[in-house]
Enzyme design. Structure first.
Site, PDB file in Angstrom:
ATOM      1  N   GLU A  44       0.828  -1.198   0.000  1.00 49.99           N
ATOM      2  CA  GLU A  44       0.000   0.000   0.000  1.00 49.99           C
ATOM      3  C   GLU A  44       0.870   1.257   0.000  1.00 49.99           C
ATOM      4  OE1 GLU A  44      -3.961  -0.469   1.883  1.00 49.99           O
ATOM      5  OE2 GLU A  44      -3.277   1.151   3.164  1.00 49.99           O
ATOM      6  N   GLU A  92       2.091   1.710  -3.390  1.00 47.07           N
ATOM      7  CA  GLU A  92       0.969   2.145  -4.222  1.00 47.07           C
ATOM      8  C   GLU A  92       0.705   3.644  -4.005  1.00 47.07           C
ATOM      9  OE1 GLU A  92      -2.699   0.123  -3.407  1.00 47.07           O
ATOM     10  OE2 GLU A  92      -3.750   1.086  -5.062  1.00 47.07           O
ATOM     11  N   CYS A 125      -8.354  -2.126   4.150  1.00 47.29           N
ATOM     12  CA  CYS A 125      -8.211  -3.284   5.052  1.00 47.29           C
ATOM     13  C   CYS A 125      -9.522  -3.699   5.681  1.00 47.29           C
ATOM     14  CB  CYS A 125      -7.260  -2.979   6.198  1.00 47.29           C
ATOM     15  SG  CYS A 125      -5.768  -2.201   5.686  1.00 47.29           S
ATOM     16  N   SER A 158      -7.395   1.886  -2.329  1.00 50.73           N
ATOM     17  CA  SER A 158      -6.183   1.139  -2.641  1.00 50.73           C
ATOM     18  C   SER A 158      -6.616  -0.213  -3.202  1.00 50.73           C
ATOM     19  CB  SER A 158      -5.379   0.935  -1.360  1.00 50.73           C
ATOM     20  OG  SER A 158      -4.552  -0.193  -1.489  1.00 50.73           O
ATOM     21  N   LYS A 208     -15.343  -9.905   7.893  1.00 50.55           N
ATOM     22  CA  LYS A 208     -14.290 -10.748   7.303  1.00 50.55           C
ATOM     23  C   LYS A 208     -14.868 -12.059   6.781  1.00 50.55           C
ATOM     24  CE  LYS A 208     -10.517  -8.302   8.065  1.00 50.55           C
ATOM     25  NZ  LYS A 208      -9.807  -7.756   6.907  1.00 50.55           N
ATOM     26  N   GLU A 232     -16.070 -11.162   3.501  1.00 50.14           N
ATOM     27  CA  GLU A 232     -14.929 -10.902   2.614  1.00 50.14           C
ATOM     28  C   GLU A 232     -14.318 -12.213   2.109  1.00 50.14           C
ATOM     29  OE1 GLU A 232     -11.283  -9.489   4.453  1.00 50.14           O
ATOM     30  OE2 GLU A 232     -11.011  -8.023   2.856  1.00 50.14           O
ATOM     31  N   GLU A 285     -14.059 -12.724  -5.603  1.00 45.03           N
ATOM     32  CA  GLU A 285     -12.726 -12.241  -6.023  1.00 45.03           C
ATOM     33  C   GLU A 285     -11.609 -12.939  -5.253  1.00 45.03           C
ATOM     34  OE1 GLU A 285     -14.853  -9.939  -4.465  1.00 45.03           O
ATOM     35  OE2 GLU A 285     -15.881  -9.193  -6.235  1.00 45.03           O
ATOM     36  N   CYS A 342     -10.324  -2.083  14.526  1.00 39.35           N
ATOM     37  CA  CYS A 342     -10.605  -3.519  14.669  1.00 39.35           C
ATOM     38  C   CYS A 342     -10.770  -3.933  16.121  1.00 39.35           C
ATOM     39  CB  CYS A 342      -9.483  -4.333  14.059  1.00 39.35           C
ATOM     40  SG  CYS A 342      -9.136  -3.862  12.375  1.00 39.35           S
TER      41      CYS A 342
END
Lengths: 163, 595
Positions: free
Chosen positions: B283, B286, B310, B330, B369, B372, B377, B526
């Site tokens: 990141e 990037e 994230c 990102s 999560k 996710e 993907e 988190c």
């Protein structure tokens, strides 16, 4: 632009885009569309920058803001105690029998829907019902059949949509 | 103006600030008043009535949470009238509650159950309405189960979704006996704008909202001798887990947690902190690439700020609410998914294990999560990158089921290859952590010097303010980064989606001029995630945050680029940040979802 989207935009222009302007906009849509579809509620939410769930929550709280597709004429028969004592039940049976649908349903041609309503303030002329914004009182099974026949004839003669 | 007033609580005189609620006042003298709809994170609703108390001289009882004290009030919290009313209120709540407690996931951690037990609700004076109600159970989401038969309509979830998250996926609908907490057109949660953040779970007093658990699936995998079961643990888990096992909030249990996971039978115990460090490398690079494209090449297709990626709750939020602005994200996967993609490639190759045989499990402070890991993907390894996601709570359940005496465990280290991490990886668990970790590395890449904050502690990005900003001036950069000379790198941090919304609106309207923004879906980051131990409160989250920063301060390495295993993975496997292999395994694309 879709006509409903346009309607909602106009209503928002007219009433404003604050949270407290939601109700008149919902009423405005129901006046034209007879009910609030998922599409309209999302469009309203977008216009007022609020969540669609909140619009749904508000719409389902209030009577007369339907969220299922409704017929051209919505029959609302009073369900409260005075009308009940004066036989609203038999009146309802007569309507169901004539239109061949049950309470909460819409005729397949999309003409009539039957719903119940709370007190219309016509206890002294019970039983009472509404067809769209028209009040009918002192109902009997015979009388209600006549009233419905009148509407059916009106449609046969090609009456324009009430809006 | 006198701001102190005197009141009497159960005969004892107390002095309190004017405007203090009766609930707070009682707490000050050690009198506990039961609550259900009240929650410290949320505005007062006063709808459950369990906290009623008697004000002497007043006919009607008042809800303690919603009534401010007035001078001279005499309050009784345990009069016969109060006791009987509370009991009736509880009985009425239970008459509509599916009280099949032994079959409930929240059995033992349910506020309604606790009160019923306290008040010994044994009789059934009211008709049990549960069989007559057509309750819905929504099990379609990979993250959250919503069971209306357990709902007491306290509306904590509704207030959570609105006040903390600004999402309003849940709302109150219908009225009277039909009233319920539901979504748009009563759709399933995975069919509406729910971000799966799980904050509603954290705030639900009953079992109406719980995580979808995968405990049995993981036990099955562990028992299967043909499978190699790898587990990763997120930074925030080590500072939260203790609360489920009888420790004080903020107890750091990294070593014992690793030991417990080995006792549970996982074949390899490694660390999401490792891929947190890796995220910083990808990141950070990037960000520098984007800065160059915008400032030097004036590439019209690249935009600033760059937003972190994230937090899967934040990702689903932006996909739903700002689908036209996905280009600010990102392209980096979250540390969990980077880890997943590497376990079945890099790790499998190094350990000579057929990736077919690997089951990859992650322990996360998060329910999003789970969603996710389930995204289409996330199969870049050729397999599903992360097979099962467990929350901190689910791990605690497994530890208890296994009969492990946590106190007697010895500290152990994570397994090698993907188990080494730096302090920069650990602080990913707190709001501001990703920003701080990124700045530690990016500043050093650009200037060759350490970031100019004492002991690497970038204090302005820490804390609990919903939105925080820091500007770092870049002076005397290395030759390669000369275009950044004199530039003030404007950074911002937002946690809680309601704050993310504010920052997004300010970015879109052009009011702010950020280069880099960290977004975290949950309050506190988190460590306050939807998969963390219940209860949660600002104080508990503060304790967890202190533990995270203590963990960072105690690490020998505190900059991601110094992690020896990171250096090794680039040398042996990935090449360099943003290499073709990195792009394939560690980066992803986003989906326009709309409302």
């Amino acid at each position: 632009m879709n006509t409903v989207t346009e309607l909602i935009k106009n209503l928002a222009d007219q009433h404003g885009r604050q949270r407290n302007n939601l109700l008149p906009i919902l009423q405005g849509v129901v006046e034209q569309e007879k009910y609030l579809s998922e599409f309209s509620m999302k469009a309203i939410a977008k216009e007022l920058d609020m969540s669609a769930a909140e619009v749904f929550g508000t719409a389902t709280f209030y009577s007369f803001l339907e969220h299922k597709k409704m017929g051209r004429y919505i029959i609302r028969i009073c369900k409260t105690i005075s009308c009940s004592m004066k036989g609203s039940n038999q009146v309802l049976l007569a309507i169901e029998d004539m239109l061949k649908i049950s309470l909460g349903e819409t005729t397949t041609d999309g003409t009539f829907s039957i719903l119940q309503t709370n007190c219309l303030g016509f206890c002294h002329q019970a039983p009472a019902m509404l067809i769209n914004n028209e009040v009918y009182t002192d109902l009997t099974p015979e009388k209600v059949r006549e009233i419905l026949s009148m509407y059916i004839n009106k449609i046969k003669e090609g009456a324009p949509n009430e809006n | 103006m006198e701001s102190k007033i005197k009141i009497k609580i159960n005969g004892e005189t107390v002095e309190v600030e004017k405007g203090t609620s009766m609930l707070e006042a009682a707490k000050q003298v050690g009198v506990i008043i039961p609550t259900l709809c009240y929650h410290k994170d949320l505005c007062v609703a006063g709808n459950c009535r369990v906290c009623v108390i008697e004000v002497v001289g007043q006919k009607r009882l008042s809800p303690a949470c919603a009534t401010p004290c007035e001078d001279g009030f005499e309050i009784l919290t345990n009069s016969l009238k109060v006791r009987n009313s509370r009991k009736y209120i509880l009985e009425l709540l239970l008459s509509e509650h599916n009280a099949d407690c032994t079959r409930c996931y929240k059995n033992g951690n349910c506020e309604l159950q606790r009160l019923a037990s306290e008040y010994k609700i044994m009789e059934q004076d009211f008709i049990r309405l549960v069989p007559f109600k057509n309750y819905t159970i929504d099990k379609f989401s990979p993250s959250i189960i919503k069971d209306d038969s357990k709902c007491i309509r306290c509306q904590r979830c509704v207030r959570t979704c609105a006040e903390l998250q600004g999402v309003n996926a849940l709302a109150v609908a219908f009225k009277g006996d039909q009233m319920k907490i539901t979504t748009f057109f009563e759709k399933a949660l995975n069919d509406v704008i729910c971000t799966n953040c799980g904050q509603c779970i954290n705030h639900c007093p009953t079992g109406a909202l719980v995580e979808r658990n995968y405990i049995e699936e993981v036990w099955d995998a562990i028992a299967d001798k043909t499978k190699h079961v790898v587990v990763q643990t997120a930074p925030a888990v080590r500072v939260g887990l203790g609360e489920e096992l009888g420790f004080e909030p903020g107890t750091r249990l990294t070593g014992k947690m690793v030991s417990a996971l080995k006792h549970l039978g996982f074949d390899a115990v490694m660390d999401t902190d490792f891929t947190a460090d890796l995220t910083i490398m990808e990141e950070g690079t990037e960000l520098l690439t984007r800065l160059k494209k915008v400032l030097v090449d004036h590439d019209p297709n690249v935009r600033l700020p760059m937003a972190t990626s994230c937090s899967p709750g934040w990702i689903k939020f932006i996909e739903h609410l700002y689908p036209e602005h996905l280009d600010i994200l990102s392209s980096c996967k979250s540390p969990q998914q980077m880890f997943g993609a590497l376990v079945k490639t890099y790790y499998a190759q190094a350990r000579k294990i057929n990736p077919d045989k690997i089951i990859s499990v992650s322990i996360m402070p998060c329910t999003a999560k789970k969603f996710e890991a389930n995204r289409p993907e996330m199969h870049d390894s050729g397999y599903r990158d992360v097979d099962y996601v467990l929350t901190t709570r689910e791990l605690a359940i497994m530890i208890k089921q296994a009969g492990i005496d946590f106190n007697r465990l010895e500290d152990m280290h994570f397994d090698r290859l993907m188990g080494e991490s730096t302090g920069a990886g650990v602080i990913f668990g707190s709001t501001g952590g990703v920003m701080e970790a990124a700045l530690r590395t990016v500043y050093e890449i650009v200037t060759g010097r350490e970031v100019p904050f004492e002991k690497l502690n970038i204090i302005p990005v820490r804390g609990t303010e919903g939105i925080r900003e820091v500007s770092v001036k870049i002076e005397n950069p290395l030759k390669e980064w000369a275009f950044l000379d004199g530039i003030e790198l404007n950074c911002a941090v937002a946690h809680g989606l309601v704050n993310a919304k504010k920052v997004m609106n300010s970015i879109i309207s052009g009011q702010t001029n950020y280069h880099f923004v960290e977004f975290m879906a949950c309050p506190g980051g988190c460590l306050g995630g939807g998969g963390q131990p219940i209860p949660t409160s600002p104080e508990i989250r503060q304790k967890r945050a202190e533990a995270i920063y203590a963990e960072d301060a105690g690490m020998p390495l505190r900059k991601s680029h110094l992690n020896p295993e990171i250096i090794k993975i680039y040398k042996d496997f990935l090449g360099e940040p943003l290499s073709e292999k990195s792009h394939h395994l560690l980066h992803t694309k986003y989906v326009k979802r709309g409302m």
